[in-house]
Every structure is written in C-alpha cells, then in structure tokens.
Scaffold this active site. Structure first.
Site, PDB file in Angstrom:
ATOM      1  N   ALA A 180      20.592 -47.401  -4.978  1.00 52.23           N
ATOM      2  CA  ALA A 180      20.772 -48.816  -5.328  1.00 52.23           C
ATOM      3  C   ALA A 180      21.271 -49.586  -4.102  1.00 52.23           C
ATOM      4  O   ALA A 180      21.589 -48.993  -3.063  1.00 52.23           O
ATOM      5  CB  ALA A 180      21.764 -48.937  -6.479  1.00 52.23           C
ATOM      6  N   ALA A 181      21.348 -50.901  -4.238  1.00 52.22           N
ATOM      7  CA  ALA A 181      21.744 -51.737  -3.102  1.00 52.22           C
ATOM      8  C   ALA A 181      23.129 -51.375  -2.586  1.00 52.22           C
ATOM      9  O   ALA A 181      23.406 -51.491  -1.389  1.00 52.22           O
ATOM     10  CB  ALA A 181      21.688 -53.209  -3.519  1.00 52.22           C
ATOM     11  N   ARG A 200      14.225 -24.727  -4.188  1.00 50.24           N
ATOM     12  CA  ARG A 200      15.116 -24.300  -3.094  1.00 50.24           C
ATOM     13  C   ARG A 200      15.231 -22.783  -3.042  1.00 50.24           C
ATOM     14  O   ARG A 200      15.336 -22.186  -1.977  1.00 50.24           O
ATOM     15  CB  ARG A 200      16.511 -24.888  -3.295  1.00 50.24           C
ATOM     16  CG  ARG A 200      16.641 -26.355  -2.935  1.00 50.24           C
ATOM     17  CD  ARG A 200      18.063 -26.803  -3.209  1.00 50.24           C
ATOM     18  NE  ARG A 200      18.326 -28.142  -2.693  1.00 50.24           N
ATOM     19  CZ  ARG A 200      19.544 -28.700  -2.711  1.00 50.24           C
ATOM     20  NH1 ARG A 200      20.570 -28.043  -3.231  1.00 50.24           N
ATOM     21  NH2 ARG A 200      19.717 -29.913  -2.220  1.00 50.24           N
ATOM     22  N   PRO A 206      15.778 -41.004   4.514  1.00 49.21           N
ATOM     23  CA  PRO A 206      14.533 -41.674   4.865  1.00 49.21           C
ATOM     24  C   PRO A 206      14.128 -41.503   6.329  1.00 49.21           C
ATOM     25  O   PRO A 206      12.939 -41.379   6.630  1.00 49.21           O
ATOM     26  CB  PRO A 206      14.837 -43.146   4.569  1.00 49.21           C
ATOM     27  CG  PRO A 206      15.992 -43.149   3.637  1.00 49.21           C
ATOM     28  CD  PRO A 206      16.774 -41.898   3.894  1.00 49.21           C
ATOM     29  N   ARG A 230      20.793 -23.627  -6.884  1.00 43.52           N
ATOM     30  CA  ARG A 230      21.539 -23.355  -8.123  1.00 43.52           C
ATOM     31  C   ARG A 230      20.626 -23.482  -9.337  1.00 43.52           C
ATOM     32  O   ARG A 230      20.869 -24.302 -10.225  1.00 43.52           O
ATOM     33  CB  ARG A 230      22.723 -24.314  -8.253  1.00 43.52           C
ATOM     34  CG  ARG A 230      23.712 -24.237  -7.103  1.00 43.52           C
ATOM     35  CD  ARG A 230      24.958 -25.090  -7.356  1.00 43.52           C
ATOM     36  NE  ARG A 230      24.686 -26.502  -7.490  1.00 43.52           N
ATOM     37  CZ  ARG A 230      24.474 -27.348  -6.474  1.00 43.52           C
ATOM     38  NH1 ARG A 230      24.484 -26.905  -5.233  1.00 43.52           N
ATOM     39  NH2 ARG A 230      24.250 -28.623  -6.702  1.00 43.52           N
ATOM     40  N   ALA A 246      13.752 -37.759  -4.687  1.00 43.78           N
ATOM     41  CA  ALA A 246      13.866 -38.294  -6.044  1.00 43.78           C
ATOM     42  C   ALA A 246      13.910 -39.804  -5.898  1.00 43.78           C
ATOM     43  O   ALA A 246      14.642 -40.335  -5.062  1.00 43.78           O
ATOM     44  CB  ALA A 246      15.134 -37.779  -6.715  1.00 43.78           C
ATOM     45  N   GLU A 257       0.836  -1.207   0.000  1.00 43.55           N
ATOM     46  CA  GLU A 257       0.000   0.000   0.000  1.00 43.55           C
ATOM     47  C   GLU A 257       0.869   1.255   0.000  1.00 43.55           C
ATOM     48  O   GLU A 257       0.605   2.221  -0.725  1.00 43.55           O
ATOM     49  CB  GLU A 257      -0.899   0.024   1.247  1.00 43.55           C
ATOM     50  CG  GLU A 257      -1.826  -1.171   1.381  1.00 43.55           C
ATOM     51  CD  GLU A 257      -1.203  -2.343   2.115  1.00 43.55           C
ATOM     52  OE1 GLU A 257       0.002  -2.608   1.943  1.00 43.55           O
ATOM     53  OE2 GLU A 257      -1.930  -3.008   2.873  1.00 43.55           O
ATOM     54  N   TRP A 295      22.220 -39.170  -9.823  1.00 40.92           N
ATOM     55  CA  TRP A 295      21.641 -39.257 -11.176  1.00 40.92           C
ATOM     56  C   TRP A 295      20.505 -40.283 -11.290  1.00 40.92           C
ATOM     57  O   TRP A 295      20.375 -40.953 -12.294  1.00 40.92           O
ATOM     58  CB  TRP A 295      22.691 -39.536 -12.263  1.00 40.92           C
ATOM     59  CG  TRP A 295      23.986 -38.786 -12.175  1.00 40.92           C
ATOM     60  CD1 TRP A 295      25.221 -39.300 -12.441  1.00 40.92           C
ATOM     61  CD2 TRP A 295      24.192 -37.412 -11.855  1.00 40.92           C
ATOM     62  NE1 TRP A 295      26.182 -38.326 -12.278  1.00 40.92           N
ATOM     63  CE2 TRP A 295      25.582 -37.160 -11.911  1.00 40.92           C
ATOM     64  CE3 TRP A 295      23.350 -36.351 -11.499  1.00 40.92           C
ATOM     65  CZ2 TRP A 295      26.151 -35.921 -11.646  1.00 40.92           C
ATOM     66  CZ3 TRP A 295      23.913 -35.115 -11.221  1.00 40.92           C
ATOM     67  CH2 TRP A 295      25.285 -34.920 -11.300  1.00 40.92           C
ATOM     68  N   CYS A 324      -2.335  -3.874   7.041  1.00 44.48           N
ATOM     69  CA  CYS A 324      -1.919  -4.186   8.412  1.00 44.48           C
ATOM     70  C   CYS A 324      -2.250  -3.028   9.348  1.00 44.48           C
ATOM     71  O   CYS A 324      -2.336  -1.873   8.945  1.00 44.48           O
ATOM     72  CB  CYS A 324      -0.437  -4.540   8.462  1.00 44.48           C
ATOM     73  SG  CYS A 324       0.660  -3.158   8.123  1.00 44.48           S
TER      74      CYS A 324
HETATM   75  C1  AOF Z   1       0.425  -5.302   4.246  1.00 46.26           C
HETATM   76  N1  AOF Z   1       1.082  -5.072   3.085  1.00 46.26           N
HETATM   77  O1  AOF Z   1       2.748  -5.432   1.706  1.00 46.26           O
HETATM   78  C2  AOF Z   1       2.663  -6.634   3.693  1.00 46.26           C
HETATM   79  C3  AOF Z   1       1.951  -6.877   4.867  1.00 46.26           C
HETATM   80  O2  AOF Z   1       7.417  -6.505   9.743  1.00 46.26           O
HETATM   81  P1  AOF Z   1       6.521  -5.771   8.809  1.00 46.26           P
HETATM   82  O3  AOF Z   1       6.279  -4.350   9.223  1.00 46.26           O
HETATM   83  O4  AOF Z   1       6.996  -5.846   7.370  1.00 46.26           O
HETATM   84  O5  AOF Z   1       5.089  -6.458   8.882  1.00 46.26           O
HETATM   85  C4  AOF Z   1       4.926  -7.756   8.393  1.00 46.26           C
HETATM   86  C5  AOF Z   1       3.491  -8.185   8.508  1.00 46.26           C
HETATM   87  O6  AOF Z   1       2.642  -7.227   7.900  1.00 46.26           O
HETATM   88  C6  AOF Z   1       3.262  -9.486   7.752  1.00 46.26           C
HETATM   89  O7  AOF Z   1       3.464 -10.615   8.543  1.00 46.26           O
HETATM   90  C7  AOF Z   1       1.812  -9.344   7.327  1.00 46.26           C
HETATM   91  O8  AOF Z   1       0.938  -9.663   8.401  1.00 46.26           O
HETATM   92  C8  AOF Z   1       1.777  -7.877   7.036  1.00 46.26           C
HETATM   93  N2  AOF Z   1       2.367  -7.738   5.699  1.00 46.26           N
HETATM   94  N3  AOF Z   1       0.852  -6.215   5.119  1.00 46.26           N
HETATM   95  O9  AOF Z   1      -0.601  -4.669   4.501  1.00 46.26           O
HETATM   96  C9  AOF Z   1       2.181  -5.690   2.766  1.00 46.26           C
HETATM   97  N4  AOF Z   1       3.790  -7.272   3.415  1.00 46.26           N
HETATM   98 ZN    ZN Z   2       1.156  -3.030   5.996  1.00 48.44          ZN
END
Ligand code: AOF
Ligand code: ZN
Length: 342
Positions: free
Chosen positions: A171-172, A192, A275, A215, A162, A59, A178, A85
């Site tokens: 294998a045994a 990753r 495993p 990678r 995999a 925002e 690979w 938030c």
């Molecule tokens: C939003 N817009 O783009 C994001 C939100 O540690 P801060 O201040 O970056 O807060 C992280 C928390 O804020 C995150 O866990 C989520 O609840 C919210 N993130 N909220 O309105 C955003 N990234």
């Molecule tokens: Zn926010």
C-alpha cells in the site's frame, strides 16, 4: 507372500521409472532419476531411484534392489529416465555398473547434458549393449528445471511475487503483509522447499526482515534453501543471518548472483523481491518462470511489483507461455514460463 505383478512393457516400465524418480528430491545439484530392471518376459527384477547428490544413482539402486530380491539381472533390460552416466563424479559410472551386472539393453527418456557425465549411450553401444532414447513427457517434466540450468550454465530462475489485482505489492504507506491468504503463502513455502536458494535484495531485508525459510504446513521443513542477499547495503543483525546457511552477493548485476550461486552448486533459485531485484532479473532475460500470486484486492496506489523494464512498446512485451492457473483460497497463482530453454 507378495502377489506376482503383471509383466510390464518397456513403456509401462518407463511410466513406473518416472513415478519412482519423483520420490527423489527436487532440489540439489542432481536430477531426479528412476530405473526399472525387466527380464525378457517383462517381470520386474529391481527398481531404484536417486535420493540426491552423493547417494547411489538410480541404476545402481535398482541393481542393489534386484540383489536383495535374489533376482538375476543378467540379460535384462534397464529402463531409466535419464541416460546412464559415463563419468566418475561423487559415485562411479552407471555404464560400468550396468555392464558388470550383465544388463543386455537400455532404454532411457532424456539425454544427459553434462560435460563429463554424457555419452553413456555411446559407451554402452561400443560394449554391445544397445541404448535407445525414447522420449517421455513425464521424464522431461521432472528434469525440466535441471536440464535448463545445465544447458544455460546458470541456476533455473523463478521470479515470485504476491500482488493485488492492480499489480501492487504494497500500500502507499508501505504495508504489505497479508496481501494474499494462508493457502497462497503455504503454497509458496512448498516451492521454497523444492529449490536450492531464495534471493532478496538488501531493501527487502532491511524493511521486512524476512526469515526466508521453507515452512510448508507452518513448520520448518527438512530442506532449507540457501538464503541469498543481493546488494551492497549493510544488513547485519537481520534474521537472514541467523546461521551460516546464507550468503551475500554485493552486486546489482544478476549475472554475478547467478555465477556465485552456480559455483555453490545452486541449480534452482527463487527470486522474491523487491521490485529492483525482480526488475533486474526480468530486464536481463534471466527469469525462466514467473509465479504471481494474485489477490482479489485493489489498492490504486503503492509500489508496483516490477519497475521499468525498458519496454516502450507492446511488441517488446515479455510474454509468458505454457501458462497455468491455480486457485488458492481467495487468491490465484499464475505460473508463466518466460523461456523454455530446452
Ligand atoms: C544417472 N543416474 O540417478 C543420476 C545421474 O556427482 P554424481 O556422481 O552424483 O553425478 C551427478 C551427475 O550424474 C548428474 O549431474 C547427472 O549428469 C548424472 N546423474 N545419472 O545415470 C542417476 N542422478
Ligand atoms: Zn550414473
């Protein structure tokens, strides 16, 4: 001169916000969030997305974008993929940024599950700014792993292996390199690069001495997950310890592993073996997603991917849902969700 874009409906703006959100990193403690600011005629005033923990929320990024365009956002509508938030974390509350900017209405697609960050819609309503939840499948998909982790209070867990057509990982004589081809291995490196951590047991470190790096395309990517070694045996001198971006969890209880990683703000984890470790996570019901790379190879002997899971009868089998198949060269990736969590 930029051509004027056609006006957007709120639904169209949400599609755009989801596309913007996807520019953000999949890893890290924060979700991917996108935001589009519209005037009453549907013209775009500003756009933004969240680039990762510690940077501006979507925002605030969109308000800043509107400012650089010289657009006046007063009376506008904010269309945002996550509920704004209401807390001060690494940055200030988005509800305050939206209020101060003069935004008149908010539409969001996913409620914030955070203890301190949630409640933004209610705060906005008390200020006379209606904030409406309109679900959006794309926004849910982008935040699925993060939301599951937040709701469970533990990292989202992907179990990856995999194997041959007959479910063997070596294998045994113990040789295992690979089994799958380059396409499958490259895909696994891409995964990753999207997560916060990769874990293996001490046995895997001692036998394979893996690098556990991301990678994709053959090169070390810009984001490297935390390397995690599970178990008690001494693995000093192995390649996982080449720098400090690695941690040992001397326990056999997967819950200890997840608690230690949660403390370090790990929200997504790939468990790669062997495993014993894979079986422990599966047995405890702590696997959200299975990534099985299956090669068209038969061995007939050799260790299975997982050990005894304590399942004696078909009715108790772990069953995957929302299964997806992806051909990768001669191999096939099977993704199955073991729990939806949300
Ligand atoms: C939003 N817009 O783009 C994001 C939100 O540690 P801060 O201040 O970056 O807060 C992280 C928390 O804020 C995150 O866990 C989520 O609840 C919210 N993130 N909220 O309105 C955003 N990234
Ligand atoms: Zn926010």
């Amino acid at each position: 001169m930029t051509a004027a874009r056609a006006p957007l409906s709120v639904a169209g703006a949400m599609d755009r916000a989801v596309a913007l959100a996807a520019n953000g990193p999949a890893y890290g403690p924060n979700p991917r969030v996108g935001c589009v600011l519209l005037d009453s005629a549907g013209a775009v005033l500003g756009e933004g997305w969240h680039r990762g923990a510690g940077t501006a929320h979507a925002e605030v990024a969109a308000i800043a974008d509107a400012r650089t365009r010289g657009a006046d956002v007063r009376g506008g509508t904010a269309v945002v993929t996550l509920e704004p938030c209401a807390h001060t974390g690494r940055t200030g509350p988005c509800v305050d940024a939206l209020t101060e900017a003069g935004i008149a209405a908010v539409t969001y697609a996913v409620a914030d599950p955070g203890d301190s960050s949630s409640g933004g819609a209610a705060v906005l309503a008390t200020r006379g700014i209606p904030a409406m939840l309109t679900a959006h499948a794309g926004a849910s998909a982008l935040t699925h792993r993060w939301l599951t982790a937040m709701r469970r209070g533990r990292p989202y867990v992907i179990a990856k292996w995999a194997a041959t057509l007959d479910g063997r990982m070596a294998a045994a004589d113990g040789t295992s390199v690979w089994i799958t081809g380059p396409e499958a291995r490259d895909h696994a490196h891409g995964i990753r690069a999207e997560v916060d951590a990769i874990a293996v047991g001490t046995g895997t470190v001692l036998v394979d001495d893996p690098r556990l790096s991301a990678r994709p395309g053959g090169e070390d990517g810009p984001h490297q997950p935390l390397r995690v070694v599970i178990g008690h045996r001494d693995t000093s001198g192995r390649r996982v310890w080449r720098d400090s971006h690695a941690v040992s969890v001397p326990s056999h209880d997967p819950r200890d592993v997840l608690a230690a990683l949660w403390e370090r703000e790990v929200r997504s984890l790939v468990v790669e073996g062997g495993p014993t470790v894979l079986s422990a996570f599966l047995r405890e019901g702590l696997v959200d997603e299975v990534h099985a790379y299956i090669a068209p190879v038969l061995l007939g002997a050799g260790p299975s991917v997982v050990d005894d899971l304590g399942i004696g009868t078909m009715a108790d089998a772990l069953r995957g849902q929302h299964v997806n198949l992806q051909p990768l060269g001669a191999d096939t990736l099977i993704v199955a969700h073991l729990s939806r969590g949300i």
